[in-house]
Write a protein that holds these residues in place. Structure first.
Motif, mmCIF file in Angstrom:
data_model
loop_
_atom_site.group_PDB
_atom_site.id
_atom_site.type_symbol
_atom_site.label_atom_id
_atom_site.label_comp_id
_atom_site.label_asym_id
_atom_site.label_seq_id
_atom_site.Cartn_x
_atom_site.Cartn_y
_atom_site.Cartn_z
ATOM 1 N N ASN A 67 -11.860 -1.395 -1.003
ATOM 2 C CA ASN A 67 -11.369 -0.679 0.173
ATOM 3 C C ASN A 67 -11.318 0.812 -0.144
ATOM 4 O OD1 ASN A 67 -11.133 -2.910 1.886
ATOM 5 N ND2 ASN A 67 -9.181 -3.471 0.983
ATOM 6 N N CYS A 80 -4.386 -4.061 -3.287
ATOM 7 C CA CYS A 80 -5.043 -4.238 -1.988
ATOM 8 C C CYS A 80 -6.483 -3.795 -2.095
ATOM 9 C CB CYS A 80 -4.317 -3.469 -0.888
ATOM 10 S SG CYS A 80 -4.959 -3.805 0.767
ATOM 11 N N PRO A 81 -7.335 -4.522 -2.779
ATOM 12 C CA PRO A 81 -7.044 -5.678 -3.627
ATOM 13 C C PRO A 81 -6.685 -5.228 -5.037
ATOM 14 C CG PRO A 81 -9.400 -5.306 -3.562
ATOM 15 C CD PRO A 81 -8.789 -4.241 -2.708
ATOM 16 N N ARG A 114 -9.944 -3.196 6.924
ATOM 17 C CA ARG A 114 -9.588 -4.546 6.486
ATOM 18 C C ARG A 114 -10.055 -5.656 7.419
ATOM 19 N NH1 ARG A 114 -7.151 -0.911 4.146
ATOM 20 N NH2 ARG A 114 -6.587 -1.119 1.965
ATOM 21 N N CYS A 127 -8.601 -9.718 4.264
ATOM 22 C CA CYS A 127 -9.903 -9.124 4.549
ATOM 23 C C CYS A 127 -10.971 -9.730 3.659
ATOM 24 C CB CYS A 127 -9.844 -7.612 4.379
ATOM 25 S SG CYS A 127 -9.811 -7.091 2.675
ATOM 26 N N ASN A 145 -1.518 -7.991 -1.621
ATOM 27 C CA ASN A 145 -0.330 -7.755 -0.811
ATOM 28 C C ASN A 145 -0.265 -8.592 0.461
ATOM 29 O OD1 ASN A 145 0.465 -6.049 -2.760
ATOM 30 N ND2 ASN A 145 0.181 -4.154 -1.600
ATOM 31 N N CYS A 146 -1.409 -9.016 0.989
ATOM 32 C CA CYS A 146 -1.364 -9.872 2.177
ATOM 33 C C CYS A 146 -0.591 -11.145 1.883
ATOM 34 C CB CYS A 146 -2.772 -10.242 2.632
ATOM 35 S SG CYS A 146 -3.570 -8.957 3.563
ATOM 36 N N CYS A 190 -9.617 -9.691 -1.658
ATOM 37 C CA CYS A 190 -8.848 -10.269 -2.756
ATOM 38 C C CYS A 190 -9.540 -11.518 -3.296
ATOM 39 C CB CYS A 190 -7.439 -10.622 -2.299
ATOM 40 S SG CYS A 190 -6.373 -9.185 -2.250
HETATM 41 S S1 SF4 Z 1 -4.267 -7.526 0.202
HETATM 42 FE FE1 SF4 Z 1 -5.663 -5.953 0.943
HETATM 43 S S2 SF4 Z 1 -7.570 -6.414 -0.089
HETATM 44 FE FE2 SF4 Z 1 -6.311 -8.256 -0.253
HETATM 45 S S3 SF4 Z 1 -6.884 -9.517 1.488
HETATM 46 FE FE3 SF4 Z 1 -5.139 -8.278 2.114
HETATM 47 S S4 SF4 Z 1 -6.034 -6.472 3.082
HETATM 48 FE FE4 SF4 Z 1 -7.649 -7.450 1.892
#
Ligand code: SF4
Ligand code: SF4
Ligand code: SF4
Lengths: 302, 375
Positions: free
Chosen positions: B146, A111-112, B61, A14, A80-81, A17
């Motif tokens: 988030n 996340c993040p 997201r 998203c 986590n992505c 991060c």
């Molecule tokens: S881990 Fe969470 S915050 Fe990071 S890129 Fe993935 S969805 Fe976005």
């Protein structure tokens, strides 16, 4: 390593991060003071930071970038992505987890993850000590960090797994025990599980320094005993959940049935299979009749 | 002989990997093409594999910068499908959270703009001071980015008087940050010199390509979903829709800078008039049918379309993000622009964070690649 030069590779997350990695450059966090610079060409880098879940379209570019990173070629997956694909796991263009495509040395879950987590992790990887003196190292109350399960309170009901927004929670039934396993590297830290837990056993805590190189250890688990069926001896349901439900019935919902608690308990301690036997059905009917008589008597007295 | 210039997807890095192909003659861009899809994650399909509740985290997201407004737009559309009446207090709280998000997003945009104009001191100052909003979000919601604050039926965390006090304090600091930005944009301001007359999007062109949000308002069009189709508590709060006429990068900057004051105004009013009561209503069952919802995201109109078959999993979710709409404006602005301004123009609509100073130039005749400085 005297100089750490980081190249960022972003592939379908998203963006948060990646934003947090860049945020680490802000004077407050002082990535630069650790001797780290962010560079724009992989040829100039010796550390690769990955964010995002990895897509078909970015695959070639990632492999090419990895080739060009200089030794010692440390690869850090942030968020986590990049570690597990997280909430995008079943997306059709997603080809991660990235450690399937290139070797990954360290993982920074979140996340993040907060910039503080990234800074501390980088310092740990470099073997540099940093002091967490300033106030912003603390997490505020209500911060959504790593989970904690209160072993006393958890009844093993699995409600947390049902609501989970990222399939992070597994319910595994063994021969005698049920395991509730929170895979917090596959988690959005949304805290829906916390809101849903009927006994307030599950909580997201202020723990956020989650750097690891062993994903198998990135778990929070709890075990509950499964009940043995009074008739066939097989296991079928968490013991504590039955106790909890019964207690709720006789203490909160319908106190008039208190005298029958042990009989009710006997009835529910039979597995679904055995409940279908003629003997069990007869017994259950007798109990129900008693209960409704009691209910009628109570109403009449009023 | 025209040359082809590529910007992105990974070199130089934009925050969103996108690829622009520019046809250049001398120092002017004569044509521009765009290739997207590096960030494609199949989200609309994923929406149809989980429950309405679980989808909140997914909507959040889509974009990690305006995450909150995505959950709001999604939740409002679902609330219509479910016939949920959102409590008054929740409506006000939503406005507060969303305007805080607009503030952080607008300041981030200024940081990026400064970066792309090589104003590194300004970049560092804005990015540094902006941190207090992120801290505030973490304090209010439990996460810096988030927030997971919206739910179907309302919001998940309340604002206590103590928290309200903290918000007011933060706004005070931000007001001086906005003053600083405004001073950079006055007639002799540092940013004025570098943005005046750059990337002009005339009014009719803006309408023709379907631009939205600050990009559209900077071309003289009064359009803001908060006023045109009010949601949450925007119909009860007093604020102005900021419009500028010139359509250039300076106008786009001015719109955003002036909007930060409006956001502060909205937050203060909402805090002063916060009704008492619940912060969320219980979600219901979705009816069979379809609904559409829209909100004014920091970058412009955001649209959600949801089709329900009556189960707890949506049958179809379609999202139209403002950046997508504005991408076509980029192409319109690039044509005829100086190559040296290409980056600033691209970044005038979109959060392209760490674009470098260089692009790859491909000689159209020989196909030889060379690295060129974009200064
Ligand atoms: S881990 Fe969470 S915050 Fe990071 S890129 Fe993935 S969805 Fe976005
Ligand atoms: S009691 Fe709470 S933590 Fe334990 S399984 Fe149920 S919902 Fe999960
Ligand atoms: S916080 Fe809980 S519900 Fe949310 S993704 Fe993580 S485990 Fe699942």
């Amino acid at each position: 390593m005297d100089k750490i030069s980081v190249y960022r590779f972003l592939s379908a997350g998203c963006n948060a991060c990646d934003v947090e990695v860049l945020e680490c450059l802000a004077p407050r966090y002082g990535l630069a003071s650790l001797g780290v610079e962010v560079v724009e060409e992989p040829e100039k880098a010796n550390v690769l930071i990955l964010t995002g879940a990895g897509t078909v379209k970015g695959r070639e570019a990632l492999l090419e970038v990895y080739e060009k990173i200089n030794p010692p070629k440390i690869v850090i997956a942030v968020g986590n992505c990049s570690i597990t694909k997280n909430i995008f796991d079943k997306g059709y263009p997603i080809i991660g987890p990235l450690n399937k495509l290139i070797p990954v040395n360290y993982y920074i879950p979140g996340c993040p993850p907060r910039p503080q987590a990234i800074i501390k992790a980088v310092a740990d990887i470099l073997g540099v000590k940093i002091e967490e003196r300033e106030e912003w190292w603390q997490t505020p109350e209500g911060f959504r960090g790593r989970h904690e399960i209160d072993r006393e309170k958890c009844i093993g009901c699995g409600a947390c797994a049902q609501i989970c927004t990222a399939d992070a929670i597994e319910v595994i039934d063994g021969p005698e025990k049920r395991i509730i396993k929170v895979n917090y590297v596959h988690c959005t830290f949304c805290a829906f599980c916390q809101d849903e837990c009927p006994t307030k056993a599950l909580k997201l805590t202020g723990a956020y320094h989650l750097l690891t190189n062993d994903l198998q250890k990135a778990r929070v688990e709890n075990e509950v005993n499964l009940l043995t069926c009074a008739i066939c001896g097989g296991t079928f349901f968490p013991e504590k959940q039955i106790d909890w439900a019964l207690k709720r019935i006789v203490e909160e919902k319908a106190p008039i049935y208190r005298d029958f608690s042990s009989e009710i308990l006997d009835a529910v301690k039979i597995c679904t299979n055995c409940r279908r036997s003629v003997e069990s059905i007869k017994k259950a009917k007798r109990l129900l009749t008693k209960l409704s008589e009691k209910a009628r008597a109570t109403v009449l007295r009023k | 002989m025209p040359e082809k210039v590529y910007i992105g997807p990974y070199r130089p890095q934009l925050v969103e990997p996108e690829r622009f192909e520019l046809l250049v003659e001398g120092d002017r861009i004569i044509d521009a093409k765009m290739e997207l899809g590096y960030m494609h994650r199949g989200i609309e399909k994923l929406f149809t594999t989980r429950t309405y509740m679980q989808n909140l985290a997914l909507a959040e997201r889509i974009c990690g910068i305006c995450s909150g407004v995505h959950t709001l737009c999604y939740a409002q559309t679902v609330e219509r499908l479910m016939g949920v009446d959102v409590p008054e207090r929740a409506r006000y709280l939503r406005c507060i959270y969303m305007e805080l998000e607009r503030l952080h997003s607008h300041y981030l945009w200024f940081g990026i703009l400064a970066h792309s104009l090589h104003e590194h001191e300004i970049f560092a100052k804005i990015m540094g001071e902006r941190e207090i909003i992120q801290d505030l979000f973490e304090y209010l919601t439990g996460n810096r980015i988030n927030y997971a604050i919206n739910t179907i039926g309302g919001v998940r965390r309340d604002i206590t008087p103590e928290k309200a006090e903290k918000i007011r304090k933060v706004l005070k600091t931000l007001r001086s940050l906005s003053d600083y930005i405004m001073s950079l944009l006055d007639d002799n301001g540092v940013l004025t010199k570098k943005t005046k007359g750059v990337g002009v999007l005339p009014r009719d062109k803006a309408i023709e390509v379907g631009a939205v949000g600050p990009v559209l308002r900077a071309s003289g069009v009064t359009s803001d979903v908060r006023k045109d189709d009010p949601y949450a508590a925007y119909d009860k709060l007093n604020f102005e829709v900021i419009v500028e006429k010139d359509g250039d990068l300076r106008a786009k900057s001015l719109v955003r800078a002036r909007e930060t004051y409006e956001s502060m105004k909205i937050i203060e009013q909402a805090l002063d008039n916060l009704p008492s009561g619940d912060i969320a209503a219980k979600p219901g069952e979705p009816k069979v049918g379809e609904e559409i919802g829209r909100t004014e995201a920091p970058r412009g109109e955001l649209i959600y379309y949801i089709k329900s078959n009556g189960t707890n999993i949506p049958e179809r979710v379609k999202v139209r993000t403002p950046s997508y709409a504005n991408n076509f404006a980029i192409l319109a602005m690039l044509r005829g622009e100086y190559l040296k301004n290409a980056r600033a123009v691209i970044e005038s609509i979109d959060p392209c964070f760490a674009c470098t100073d260089r692009v790859v130039v491909v000689d159209a005749r020989t196909g030889v690649r060379r690295i060129m400085n974009l200064k």
